[in-house]
Design a protein around this motif. Structure first.
Motif, PDB file in Angstrom:
ATOM      1  N   SER A   1      27.521  24.263  14.681  1.00 28.84           N
ATOM      2  CA  SER A   1      26.291  24.667  15.358  1.00 28.84           C
ATOM      3  C   SER A   1      25.564  25.710  14.522  1.00 28.84           C
ATOM      4  O   SER A   1      26.185  26.526  13.839  1.00 28.84           O
ATOM      5  CB  SER A   1      26.613  25.242  16.737  1.00 28.84           C
TER       6      SER A   1
ATOM      7  N   LYS B   1      34.556  12.799  26.224  1.00 30.60           N
ATOM      8  CA  LYS B   1      34.853  11.611  25.431  1.00 30.60           C
ATOM      9  C   LYS B   1      36.361  11.424  25.294  1.00 30.60           C
ATOM     10  O   LYS B   1      37.142  12.348  25.509  1.00 30.60           O
ATOM     11  CB  LYS B   1      34.214  11.718  24.049  1.00 30.60           C
TER      12      LYS B   1
ATOM     13  N   ALA C   1      36.022  15.236  21.913  1.00 31.72           N
ATOM     14  CA  ALA C   1      34.830  15.981  22.299  1.00 31.72           C
ATOM     15  C   ALA C   1      34.714  15.990  23.817  1.00 31.72           C
ATOM     16  O   ALA C   1      35.279  15.111  24.494  1.00 31.72           O
ATOM     17  CB  ALA C   1      33.597  15.342  21.675  1.00 31.72           C
TER      18      ALA C   1
ATOM     19  N   LYS D   1      28.735  17.949  10.801  1.00 30.26           N
ATOM     20  CA  LYS D   1      27.598  17.661  11.661  1.00 30.26           C
ATOM     21  C   LYS D   1      27.899  18.158  13.074  1.00 30.26           C
ATOM     22  O   LYS D   1      29.068  18.257  13.470  1.00 30.26           O
ATOM     23  CB  LYS D   1      27.344  16.164  11.704  1.00 30.26           C
ATOM     24  N   PRO D   2      26.867  18.425  13.855  1.00 28.56           N
ATOM     25  CA  PRO D   2      27.115  18.845  15.252  1.00 28.56           C
ATOM     26  C   PRO D   2      27.990  17.852  16.009  1.00 28.56           C
ATOM     27  O   PRO D   2      28.804  18.269  16.849  1.00 28.56           O
ATOM     28  CB  PRO D   2      25.703  18.924  15.838  1.00 28.56           C
ATOM     29  N   GLU D   3      27.880  16.574  15.703  1.00 24.94           N
ATOM     30  CA  GLU D   3      28.689  15.581  16.407  1.00 24.94           C
ATOM     31  C   GLU D   3      30.160  15.618  16.000  1.00 24.94           C
ATOM     32  O   GLU D   3      30.983  14.904  16.594  1.00 24.94           O
ATOM     33  CB  GLU D   3      28.127  14.169  16.200  1.00 24.94           C
ATOM     34  N   ASP D   4      30.517  16.420  15.010  1.00 31.04           N
ATOM     35  CA  ASP D   4      31.919  16.619  14.672  1.00 31.04           C
ATOM     36  C   ASP D   4      32.575  17.666  15.577  1.00 31.04           C
ATOM     37  O   ASP D   4      33.802  17.863  15.501  1.00 31.04           O
ATOM     38  CB  ASP D   4      32.064  17.072  13.209  1.00 31.04           C
ATOM     39  N   THR D   5      31.781  18.315  16.399  1.00 33.83           N
ATOM     40  CA  THR D   5      32.312  19.324  17.308  1.00 33.83           C
ATOM     41  C   THR D   5      33.305  18.696  18.273  1.00 33.83           C
ATOM     42  O   THR D   5      32.996  17.716  18.956  1.00 33.83           O
ATOM     43  CB  THR D   5      31.172  19.994  18.095  1.00 33.83           C
TER      44      THR D   5
ATOM     45  N   SER E   1      33.228   7.136  10.846  1.00 36.79           N
ATOM     46  CA  SER E   1      32.332   8.252  11.130  1.00 36.79           C
ATOM     47  C   SER E   1      32.551   9.453  10.211  1.00 36.79           C
ATOM     48  O   SER E   1      31.671  10.318  10.118  1.00 36.79           O
ATOM     49  CB  SER E   1      32.484   8.697  12.590  1.00 36.79           C
TER      50      SER E   1
END
Length: 119
Positions: free
Chosen positions: A118, A43, A40, A86-90, A62
């Motif tokens: 998203s 990161k 990401a 989930k958005p955090e999988d972007t 996760s």
């Protein structure tokens, strides 16, 4: 020359699903391990899941219960089925393979495929 070609990324709404594929081609004698990493923005690249030639599987905490890795040895192809995104999988998802090529264990990376979650 060995190549890893990825497909299946894209834009999906939260809660949606995607399936990534990665096909290895070239002078491959055998597969040790194939897997998926993701990175990401801002990161470090992290391991998402991998699978060995004998079917040992790892999923990161996760994604466990939402993502499933599988491999078709005959096609030298690894898949990542992703549900409940989930958005955090972007992230950009990269295929990785440890292969026996020309008598040696060698590590290869795909070019990456973007997954955006998203609404």
């Amino acid at each position: 020359q060995v190549q890893l070609v990825e497909s299946g990324g894209g834009l999906v709404q939260p809660g949606g699903s995607l399936r990534l594929s990665c096909a290895a081609s070239g002078s491959i004698f055998s597969i040790y391990t194939m897997g998926w990493y993701r990175q990401a923005p801002g990161k470090q690249r992290e391991l998402v899941a991998d699978i060995t030639d004998v079917g040992n599987i790892y999923h990161a905490d996760s994604v466990r219960g939402r993502f499933t890795i599988s491999m078709d040895n005959a096609k030298s192809t690894v898949y990542l089925q992703m549900h409940s995104l989930k958005p955090e999988d972007t992230a950009v998802y990269y295929c990785n393979a440890a292969l026996r090529v020309e008598g040696l264990r060698r590590n290869y990376w795909g070019q990456g495929t973007q997954v955006t979650v998203s609404s």
